[in-house]
Design a protein around this motif. Structure first.
Motif, mmCIF file in Angstrom:
data_model
loop_
_atom_site.group_PDB
_atom_site.id
_atom_site.type_symbol
_atom_site.label_atom_id
_atom_site.label_comp_id
_atom_site.label_asym_id
_atom_site.label_seq_id
_atom_site.Cartn_x
_atom_site.Cartn_y
_atom_site.Cartn_z
ATOM 1 N N ARG A 113 0.848 -1.190 0.000
ATOM 2 C CA ARG A 113 0.000 0.000 0.000
ATOM 3 C C ARG A 113 0.887 1.245 0.000
ATOM 4 N N LYS A 114 0.537 2.213 -0.803
ATOM 5 C CA LYS A 114 1.342 3.436 -0.867
ATOM 6 C C LYS A 114 1.487 4.086 0.501
ATOM 7 N N ALA A 115 0.464 3.966 1.318
ATOM 8 C CA ALA A 115 0.504 4.563 2.648
ATOM 9 C C ALA A 115 1.560 3.914 3.543
ATOM 10 N N ASP A 116 2.030 2.722 3.164
ATOM 11 C CA ASP A 116 3.010 1.990 3.972
ATOM 12 C C ASP A 116 4.442 2.140 3.468
ATOM 13 N N GLN A 117 4.684 3.007 2.505
ATOM 14 C CA GLN A 117 6.028 3.105 1.947
ATOM 15 C C GLN A 117 7.063 3.466 3.007
ATOM 16 N N ALA A 118 6.747 4.427 3.856
ATOM 17 C CA ALA A 118 7.703 4.828 4.906
ATOM 18 C C ALA A 118 7.980 3.671 5.856
ATOM 19 N N ARG A 119 6.968 2.880 6.109
ATOM 20 C CA ARG A 119 7.129 1.712 6.975
ATOM 21 C C ARG A 119 8.116 0.720 6.366
ATOM 22 N N PHE A 120 8.014 0.477 5.085
ATOM 23 C CA PHE A 120 8.931 -0.450 4.416
ATOM 24 C C PHE A 120 10.319 0.167 4.267
ATOM 25 N N ASP A 121 10.383 1.487 4.081
ATOM 26 C CA ASP A 121 11.681 2.157 4.001
ATOM 27 C C ASP A 121 12.468 2.018 5.305
ATOM 28 N N SER A 122 11.754 1.840 6.410
ATOM 29 C CA SER A 122 12.411 1.782 7.718
ATOM 30 C C SER A 122 12.865 0.375 8.100
ATOM 31 N N LEU A 123 12.601 -0.625 7.253
ATOM 32 C CA LEU A 123 13.033 -1.988 7.564
ATOM 33 C C LEU A 123 14.560 -2.051 7.530
ATOM 34 N N HIS A 124 15.158 -2.660 8.544
ATOM 35 C CA HIS A 124 16.609 -2.667 8.662
ATOM 36 C C HIS A 124 17.243 -4.041 8.486
ATOM 37 N N ASN A 125 16.468 -5.106 8.639
ATOM 38 C CA ASN A 125 17.049 -6.440 8.514
ATOM 39 C C ASN A 125 15.976 -7.439 8.122
ATOM 40 N N LEU A 126 16.400 -8.659 7.874
ATOM 41 C CA LEU A 126 15.497 -9.692 7.404
ATOM 42 C C LEU A 126 14.407 -9.996 8.422
ATOM 43 N N SER A 127 14.744 -10.021 9.679
ATOM 44 C CA SER A 127 13.744 -10.358 10.695
ATOM 45 C C SER A 127 12.630 -9.317 10.753
#
Length: 293
Positions: A113-127
């Motif tokens: 979802r476009k609204a979640d882009q910042a959330r995915f940008d903040s992922l730092h590792n596989l877990s």
């Protein structure tokens, strides 16, 4: 008065040269934009082999889930089905072991979802990614592959509801093959989803044409036709130029993506991994950690 004998001769002649009907699945939904790739490729193979095997035409039957389609193939209710392979599937039906997209099905790009882009940008590792939920098909090998690699999977029976589940927030992302994702998202009426190229899941997962083991002539025909396309380079050209897959290229734009290599425990031993004519690799680094967006 028309000569009855002439009519009978014309009917016999027409019947003798009638095209063979090859029964296939219909398009699942308008979102299934990649459907034309498979039918156009199948028609090309049938056309290229028509001198030896005769004319053939595709006939669509009732819509089927993957599990039912493989059973229908085994029961000779359909003639050709295309899907990702697995050990279990190759036991009951005959695979034509030429990957339809040079192995690109195993390069999975999330739709989010476009609204979640910042959330995915903040992922730092596989877990971090594994804690999110991925929509996948109930009977798709992808679901088992992802779960075997520690991912959370929300399984759905029908393809047409998976994008709806994502839009409704029931799952966080929908990993799609790079050969599928661009055509599919372009057919979604709402504009709240996006293709998130920063993250790529990567595992060996060829898609094949499958036929019944009771139809060795068709298996031989498709094998010859696909091998000819692969050897001549025409299969790669078809992939690069077809309207549903040309947006994949150039792959170099993914060179800075976070590539996550995964193990495919379902991969059959006879998969032709060493035949480099049949595969395309991403021109990018493999990494277990993302770059800063």
């Amino acid at each position: 008065m028309v000569n009855p004998l002439l009519i009978l001769c014309l009917l016999i002649s027409s019947s003798a040269f009638a095209a063979e009907a090859i029964r296939v699945q219909p398009q699942r939904t308008a979102v299934d934009g990649s459907y034309l790739y498979y039918t156009d490729l199948l028609r090309l193979v049938l056309s290229n082999t028509s001198k030896e095997y005769g004319d053939a035409e595709l006939v669509s039957i009732s819509r089927l889930t993957q599990a039912r389609a493989f059973q229908a193939l085994h029961d000779n209710l359909i003639d050709v089905f295309w899907a990702g392979t697995s050990r279990e599937r190759e036991v009951f039906v005959e695979p034509i072991r030429i990957p339809l997209h040079a192995g690109l099905l195993g390069i999975r790009i999330p739709v989010i979802r476009k609204a979640d882009q910042a959330r995915f940008d903040s992922l730092h590792n596989l877990s971090d990614l594994q804690q999110l939920s991925a929509c996948q098909g109930d009977h798709w090998p992808d679901s088992d592959i992802l779960e075997a690699n520690g991912f959370n999977v929300l399984r759905a029976t029908k393809f047409e509801v998976m994008y709806q589940l994502l839009q409704a927030g029931r799952c966080d992302y929908f990993p799609r093959g790079i050969n599928e994702v661009y055509a599919e998202v372009s057919h979604i009426s709402r504009n709240d989803l996006m293709i998130y190229e920063r993250i790529i899941l990567n595992y060996p997962f060829p898609m094949y044409f499958f036929v019944s083991r009771d139809n060795p002539r068709l298996a031989e025909r498709l094998t010859k036709g696909m091998e000819q396309l692969a050897a001549s380079g025409e299969l790669l050209t078809f992939l690069q130029q077809h309207p549903t897959t040309r947006d994949i290229f150039p792959l170099s734009r993914l060179s800075n993506s976070w590539i996550i290599p995964l193990h495919n425990p379902l991969l059959p031993e006879l998969t032709p991994l060493t035949d480099r004519r049949l595969w395309i690799e991403l021109p990018s680094r493999n990494s277990q950690s993302p770059t800063v967006p």
